[in-house]
Design an enzyme around this catalytic site. Structure first.
Site, PDB file in Angstrom:
ATOM      1  N   HIS A  21     -37.975   5.272 -46.932  1.00  0.00           N
ATOM      2  CA  HIS A  21     -39.209   4.803 -47.564  1.00  0.00           C
ATOM      3  C   HIS A  21     -40.128   5.910 -48.064  1.00  0.00           C
ATOM      4  O   HIS A  21     -41.073   5.637 -48.781  1.00  0.00           O
ATOM      5  CB  HIS A  21     -40.014   3.917 -46.601  1.00  0.00           C
TER       6      HIS A  21
HETATM    7  C1  UD1 Z   1     -47.124   4.415 -45.720  1.00  0.00           C
HETATM    8  C2  UD1 Z   1     -47.569   5.830 -45.386  1.00  0.00           C
HETATM    9  C3  UD1 Z   1     -46.388   6.615 -44.834  1.00  0.00           C
HETATM   10  C4  UD1 Z   1     -45.740   5.897 -43.662  1.00  0.00           C
HETATM   11  C5  UD1 Z   1     -45.405   4.468 -44.058  1.00  0.00           C
HETATM   12  C6  UD1 Z   1     -44.899   3.718 -42.860  1.00  0.00           C
HETATM   13  C7  UD1 Z   1     -49.348   6.715 -46.830  1.00  0.00           C
HETATM   14  C8  UD1 Z   1     -49.667   7.599 -47.954  1.00  0.00           C
HETATM   15  N1  UD1 Z   1     -48.036   6.528 -46.573  1.00  0.00           N
HETATM   16  O1  UD1 Z   1     -46.163   4.501 -46.746  1.00  0.00           O
HETATM   17  O2  UD1 Z   1     -46.834   7.892 -44.373  1.00  0.00           O
HETATM   18  O3  UD1 Z   1     -44.571   6.595 -43.295  1.00  0.00           O
HETATM   19  O4  UD1 Z   1     -46.579   3.807 -44.562  1.00  0.00           O
HETATM   20  O5  UD1 Z   1     -44.141   2.605 -43.214  1.00  0.00           O
HETATM   21  O6  UD1 Z   1     -50.229   6.200 -46.177  1.00  0.00           O
HETATM   22  N2  UD1 Z   1     -45.818  -2.888 -49.699  1.00  0.00           N
HETATM   23  C9  UD1 Z   1     -45.558  -4.236 -49.606  1.00  0.00           C
HETATM   24  N3  UD1 Z   1     -45.960  -4.876 -48.482  1.00  0.00           N
HETATM   25  C10 UD1 Z   1     -46.621  -4.272 -47.465  1.00  0.00           C
HETATM   26  C11 UD1 Z   1     -46.891  -2.902 -47.587  1.00  0.00           C
HETATM   27  C12 UD1 Z   1     -46.481  -2.231 -48.697  1.00  0.00           C
HETATM   28  O7  UD1 Z   1     -44.975  -4.845 -50.503  1.00  0.00           O
HETATM   29  O8  UD1 Z   1     -46.954  -4.938 -46.472  1.00  0.00           O
HETATM   30  C13 UD1 Z   1     -45.317  -2.163 -50.899  1.00  0.00           C
HETATM   31  C14 UD1 Z   1     -46.330  -2.125 -52.041  1.00  0.00           C
HETATM   32  O9  UD1 Z   1     -45.616  -2.198 -53.234  1.00  0.00           O
HETATM   33  C15 UD1 Z   1     -46.920  -0.745 -51.910  1.00  0.00           C
HETATM   34  C16 UD1 Z   1     -45.760   0.068 -51.379  1.00  0.00           C
HETATM   35  O10 UD1 Z   1     -45.054  -0.814 -50.526  1.00  0.00           O
HETATM   36  O11 UD1 Z   1     -47.393  -0.253 -53.140  1.00  0.00           O
HETATM   37  C17 UD1 Z   1     -46.177   1.309 -50.610  1.00  0.00           C
HETATM   38  O12 UD1 Z   1     -47.090   0.972 -49.573  1.00  0.00           O
HETATM   39  P1  UD1 Z   1     -48.143   2.077 -49.027  1.00  0.00           P
HETATM   40  O13 UD1 Z   1     -48.858   1.525 -47.870  1.00  0.00           O
HETATM   41  O14 UD1 Z   1     -48.945   2.615 -50.153  1.00  0.00           O
HETATM   42  O15 UD1 Z   1     -47.241   3.273 -48.573  1.00  0.00           O
HETATM   43  P2  UD1 Z   1     -45.900   3.271 -47.706  1.00  0.00           P
HETATM   44  O16 UD1 Z   1     -44.793   3.689 -48.589  1.00  0.00           O
HETATM   45  O17 UD1 Z   1     -45.766   2.015 -46.969  1.00  0.00           O
HETATM   46  N1  UDP Z   2     -39.462   0.116 -37.580  1.00  0.00           N
HETATM   47  C1  UDP Z   2     -39.403  -1.256 -37.376  1.00  0.00           C
HETATM   48  N2  UDP Z   2     -38.712  -2.023 -38.276  1.00  0.00           N
HETATM   49  C2  UDP Z   2     -38.085  -1.498 -39.364  1.00  0.00           C
HETATM   50  C3  UDP Z   2     -38.150  -0.096 -39.558  1.00  0.00           C
HETATM   51  C4  UDP Z   2     -38.862   0.683 -38.650  1.00  0.00           C
HETATM   52  O1  UDP Z   2     -39.947  -1.766 -36.395  1.00  0.00           O
HETATM   53  O2  UDP Z   2     -37.482  -2.252 -40.145  1.00  0.00           O
HETATM   54  C5  UDP Z   2     -40.205   0.935 -36.613  1.00  0.00           C
HETATM   55  C6  UDP Z   2     -39.426   2.092 -36.040  1.00  0.00           C
HETATM   56  O3  UDP Z   2     -38.685   1.712 -34.914  1.00  0.00           O
HETATM   57  C7  UDP Z   2     -40.533   3.081 -35.701  1.00  0.00           C
HETATM   58  C8  UDP Z   2     -41.564   2.842 -36.776  1.00  0.00           C
HETATM   59  O4  UDP Z   2     -41.287   1.541 -37.304  1.00  0.00           O
HETATM   60  O5  UDP Z   2     -41.119   2.770 -34.460  1.00  0.00           O
HETATM   61  C9  UDP Z   2     -41.434   3.865 -37.870  1.00  0.00           C
HETATM   62  O6  UDP Z   2     -42.190   3.487 -38.968  1.00  0.00           O
HETATM   63  P1  UDP Z   2     -41.870   3.962 -40.450  1.00  0.00           P
HETATM   64  O7  UDP Z   2     -40.474   4.441 -40.558  1.00  0.00           O
HETATM   65  O8  UDP Z   2     -42.316   2.881 -41.346  1.00  0.00           O
HETATM   66  O9  UDP Z   2     -42.929   5.141 -40.665  1.00  0.00           O
HETATM   67  P2  UDP Z   2     -42.972   6.688 -40.268  1.00  0.00           P
HETATM   68  O10 UDP Z   2     -42.644   6.833 -38.834  1.00  0.00           O
HETATM   69  O11 UDP Z   2     -42.011   7.420 -41.165  1.00  0.00           O
HETATM   70  O12 UDP Z   2     -44.370   7.073 -40.618  1.00  0.00           O
END
Ligand code: UD1
Ligand code: UDP
Length: 368
Positions: free
Chosen positions: A220
């Protein structure tokens, strides 16, 4: 002596922050002298990216939901700042508690510090030394605005010291920031949840995979997904890995959206899922032959569970996992990844998990 009530506003917003917040919220509820006000920024909002964690981990319903939703960094962080400022002005807590390195972390640090509310940063001191990552900018800023910094490793403490935080360093005026190495809250979350995760192994059967004979993948990070060539290379790598063992791939909404925007579709050989809840995720991790990921949290969980991990990035903040020989930084080099997947020793059965006391250690330090 009657102890004064301590009020903490905790700011969460993204999937890993719900998981990280759960042990501390649970600990606080055992202490009548401490009150936690939970703020959800709304950065993540799909059921499987947010509510499922509140349900599974029994996290209280947020006291404030800011409903900021998605958007470019400036717009998303700006909306959070505006709404957090209002909440913090109304609540006037003793501390604002933030986790990790997302835009919700940054907004919490900025909003609170401008209101002179001291900030506690959990997972402080981590560095990838790659400022093209939004997370690196968020964590550096959050660390420099925090009054208490809870580091999950010695390396993190050292990173802060090199930036003048902790040791003899500190801001030119005002109290010195306090830096503590404490056990990892994600390990505590995992230890508390693993017994219940065993009930979720039915998912393996539903997917038609056998324990020890499948790979688990997650992707992601912006650095993997935002460049179509890199995204394609990552998906190609997973497709090639599926020639060895089935690849189970719960797809983050960011990745799904970007794949849909840039054909070709997800390779048909992968077992594609919606994001799964935390308990199902732990079950999938625990029984995987190996994990391929660009996630921070998933790298650590693989390490603790004794499951070999290939990190599809050039660097990691969790250097200990690489030094221990359990995590391999392969970037998107499919040849290297495949060689490793063919030759890695099978997972070592994880030792029984003892409580690590992370939440308790944090609360004790905050009450000092
Ligand atoms: C964010 C964090 C990242 C973290 C990740 C965990 C920032 C800059 N990034 O990334 O560090 O590792 O969360 O998962 O804060 N979207 C949905 N539904 C949701 C949420 C997001 O459809 O519930 C989609 C939207 O299109 C959105 C995209 O995901 O634009 C990205 O979401 P965003 O929260 O901006 O960043 P993440 O990639 O989730
Ligand atoms: N995780 C989850 N379901 C998923 C993918 C990840 O519960 O489908 C959990 C995972 O076990 C870990 C956390 O989410 O505890 C990690 O989050 P993510 O990879 O979104 O973000 P990051 O750690 O890179 O910021």
């Amino acid at each position: 002596m009657v102890q004064r009530l301590m009020k903490i506003v905790t700011v969460v917003g993204a999937r890993p922050q719900f998981i990280k917040a759960f042990p501390f919220s649970r600990e606080v509820r055992k202490h009548p002298e401490v009150r936690e006000v939970l703020v959800h920024t709304g950065q993540h909002y799909d059921y499987e990216m947010s509510k499922v964690f509140f349900e599974e981990l029994d996290i209280p319903t947020p006291d404030h939901h800011l409903e900021v939703g998605s958007g470019p960094h400036g717009a998303q962080t700006g909306r959070m700042l505006e709404r957090l400022e209002a909440v913090l002005s109304e609540e006037r807590p003793d501390w604002t508690l933030i986790y990790g390195d997302t835009n919700s972390t940054l907004a919490g640090a900025l909003a609170a510090s401008k209101l002179h509310i001291p900030v506690v940063h959990v997972e402080a001191g981590l560095r990838s030394f790659n400022r093209r990552m939004p997370e690196e900018i968020n964590r550096i800023t959050a660390d420099h605005l925090s009054s208490i910094l809870f580091c999950p490793s010695r390396a993190a403490v050292e990173n802060l010291r090199r930036e003048g935080i902790g040791g003899d360093g500190g801001p030119p005026s005002g109290p010195r920031p306090r830096v503590y190495e404490v056990p990892d809250v994600m390990r505590e979350a995992m230890t508390l949840s693993l017994p219940r995760a065993e009930d979720r192994t039915g998912l393996l059967r539903d997917l038609g995979v056998v324990p020890g004979a499948y790979f688990l993948a997650t992707l992601h990070r912006a650095e993997t997904t935002d460049d179509p060539a890199r995204l394609r290379a990552a998906l190609d790598l997973l497709a090639r890995a599926s020639g060895l063992f089935p690849v189970v791939f719960p797809v983050h909404p960011r990745t799904r959206e970007l794949v849909e925007a840039s054909a070709p579709p997800l390779p048909g050989s992968l077992r594609i899922l919606q994001p799964v809840g935390y308990l199902q995720m732990l079950a999938l991790e625990r029984h995987a032959r190996a994990i391929l990921t660009d996630s921070g949290g998933v790298q650590k969980e693989a390490f603790w569970l004794g499951v070999p991990c290939l990190t599809l990035r050039r660097e990691t903040e969790w250097v200990e996992t690489v030094e221990a020989g359990m995590n391999h930084l392969v970037d998107l080099e499919a040849g290297r990844a495949l060689d490793l997947l063919r030759s890695l020793p099978p997972p070592a059965p994880a030792a029984p998990f003892a409580p690590v006391g992370a939440a308790r250690a944090m609360l004790d330090r905050m009450q000092e």
